[in-house]
Design a protein around this motif. Structure first.
Motif, short mmCIF file in Angstrom:
data_model
loop_
_atom_site.label_atom_id
_atom_site.label_comp_id
_atom_site.label_asym_id
_atom_site.label_seq_id
_atom_site.Cartn_x
_atom_site.Cartn_y
_atom_site.Cartn_z
N LYS A 193 0.84 -1.19 0.00
CA LYS A 193 0.00 0.00 0.00
C LYS A 193 0.87 1.25 0.00
O LYS A 193 1.82 1.35 0.78
CB LYS A 193 -0.91 0.02 1.22
CG LYS A 193 -1.82 1.22 1.24
CD LYS A 193 -2.82 1.17 2.36
CE LYS A 193 -3.68 2.41 2.30
NZ LYS A 193 -4.81 2.36 3.15
N ASP A 244 -13.51 -1.83 -8.75
CA ASP A 244 -13.01 -2.79 -7.76
C ASP A 244 -11.52 -3.05 -7.91
O ASP A 244 -10.81 -3.24 -6.92
CB ASP A 244 -13.79 -4.11 -7.85
CG ASP A 244 -15.23 -3.96 -7.41
OD1 ASP A 244 -15.54 -3.00 -6.66
OD2 ASP A 244 -16.06 -4.80 -7.81
N VAL A 245 -11.05 -3.09 -9.15
CA VAL A 245 -9.62 -3.31 -9.40
C VAL A 245 -8.82 -2.14 -8.84
O VAL A 245 -7.84 -2.34 -8.12
CB VAL A 245 -9.34 -3.50 -10.91
CG1 VAL A 245 -7.85 -3.52 -11.20
CG2 VAL A 245 -10.00 -4.78 -11.40
N SER A 247 -9.68 -0.05 -6.52
CA SER A 247 -9.81 -0.08 -5.07
C SER A 247 -8.83 -1.07 -4.45
O SER A 247 -8.20 -0.78 -3.43
CB SER A 247 -11.25 -0.43 -4.68
OG SER A 247 -11.39 -0.48 -3.29
N ARG A 248 -8.68 -2.23 -5.08
CA ARG A 248 -7.73 -3.23 -4.57
C ARG A 248 -6.29 -2.73 -4.66
O ARG A 248 -5.48 -3.00 -3.77
CB ARG A 248 -7.89 -4.54 -5.32
CG ARG A 248 -9.15 -5.27 -4.95
CD ARG A 248 -9.25 -6.61 -5.65
NE ARG A 248 -10.59 -7.14 -5.50
CZ ARG A 248 -11.42 -7.34 -6.51
NH1 ARG A 248 -11.05 -7.10 -7.75
NH2 ARG A 248 -12.63 -7.80 -6.29
N TYR A 249 -5.98 -2.02 -5.74
CA TYR A 249 -4.64 -1.42 -5.86
C TYR A 249 -4.40 -0.44 -4.72
O TYR A 249 -3.38 -0.48 -4.04
CB TYR A 249 -4.47 -0.67 -7.18
CG TYR A 249 -4.40 -1.51 -8.43
CD1 TYR A 249 -3.80 -2.76 -8.44
CD2 TYR A 249 -4.92 -1.03 -9.62
CE1 TYR A 249 -3.73 -3.52 -9.60
CE2 TYR A 249 -4.85 -1.77 -10.79
CZ TYR A 249 -4.26 -3.01 -10.78
OH TYR A 249 -4.18 -3.74 -11.93
N LYS A 306 -5.84 -0.11 -1.82
CA LYS A 306 -5.82 -0.74 -0.49
C LYS A 306 -4.57 -1.60 -0.27
O LYS A 306 -4.33 -2.04 0.85
CB LYS A 306 -7.06 -1.60 -0.29
CG LYS A 306 -8.34 -0.81 -0.17
CD LYS A 306 -9.52 -1.76 -0.06
CE LYS A 306 -10.82 -0.98 0.01
NZ LYS A 306 -11.99 -1.88 0.02
N VAL A 336 -4.13 -4.53 -1.69
CA VAL A 336 -4.47 -5.94 -1.87
C VAL A 336 -3.78 -6.48 -3.12
O VAL A 336 -3.36 -7.63 -3.15
CB VAL A 336 -6.01 -6.12 -1.97
CG1 VAL A 336 -6.39 -7.54 -2.29
CG2 VAL A 336 -6.67 -5.64 -0.69
N ARG A 337 -3.69 -5.66 -4.15
CA ARG A 337 -2.98 -6.00 -5.39
C ARG A 337 -1.88 -4.97 -5.61
O ARG A 337 -2.05 -3.80 -5.29
CB ARG A 337 -3.93 -5.95 -6.59
CG ARG A 337 -5.00 -7.01 -6.56
CD ARG A 337 -5.92 -6.92 -7.74
NE ARG A 337 -5.20 -7.20 -8.98
CZ ARG A 337 -5.78 -7.31 -10.16
NH1 ARG A 337 -7.09 -7.16 -10.27
NH2 ARG A 337 -5.08 -7.57 -11.23
#
Length: 71
Positions: A2, A29-30, A32-34, A36, A38-39
């Motif tokens: 992050k 969603d993609v 958002s994951r970046y 956060k 997560v990805r």
């Protein structure tokens, strides 16, 4: 991983996740994951974000506190 500065820039500029994801051509969603952590951000997305905020990738990932791009 992050990178808080990316989320801070979005919030400081009053940009929603929906708007930036549309502007960058990503699914909400993609993105958002970046953001956060997560990805991992692919380099091409980091480049798009740096261009979006007119700053360097080093600034985005916290390697420098200098926002301006060397020209």
């Amino acid at each position: 991983m992050k990178f808080q500065r990316i989320q801070d820039l979005r919030n400081d500029n009053d940009i929603s996740i929906k708007k930036i994801s549309v502007d960058l051509g990503l699914h909400r969603d993609v993105y958002s994951r970046y953001e956060k952590g997560v990805r991992d951000f692919p380099i091409d997305i980091l480049i798009k974000i740096a261009n979006y905020y007119h700053c360097s990738i080093d600034y985005l990932v916290g390697r420098t506190d200098i926002k301006e791009i060397n020209k």
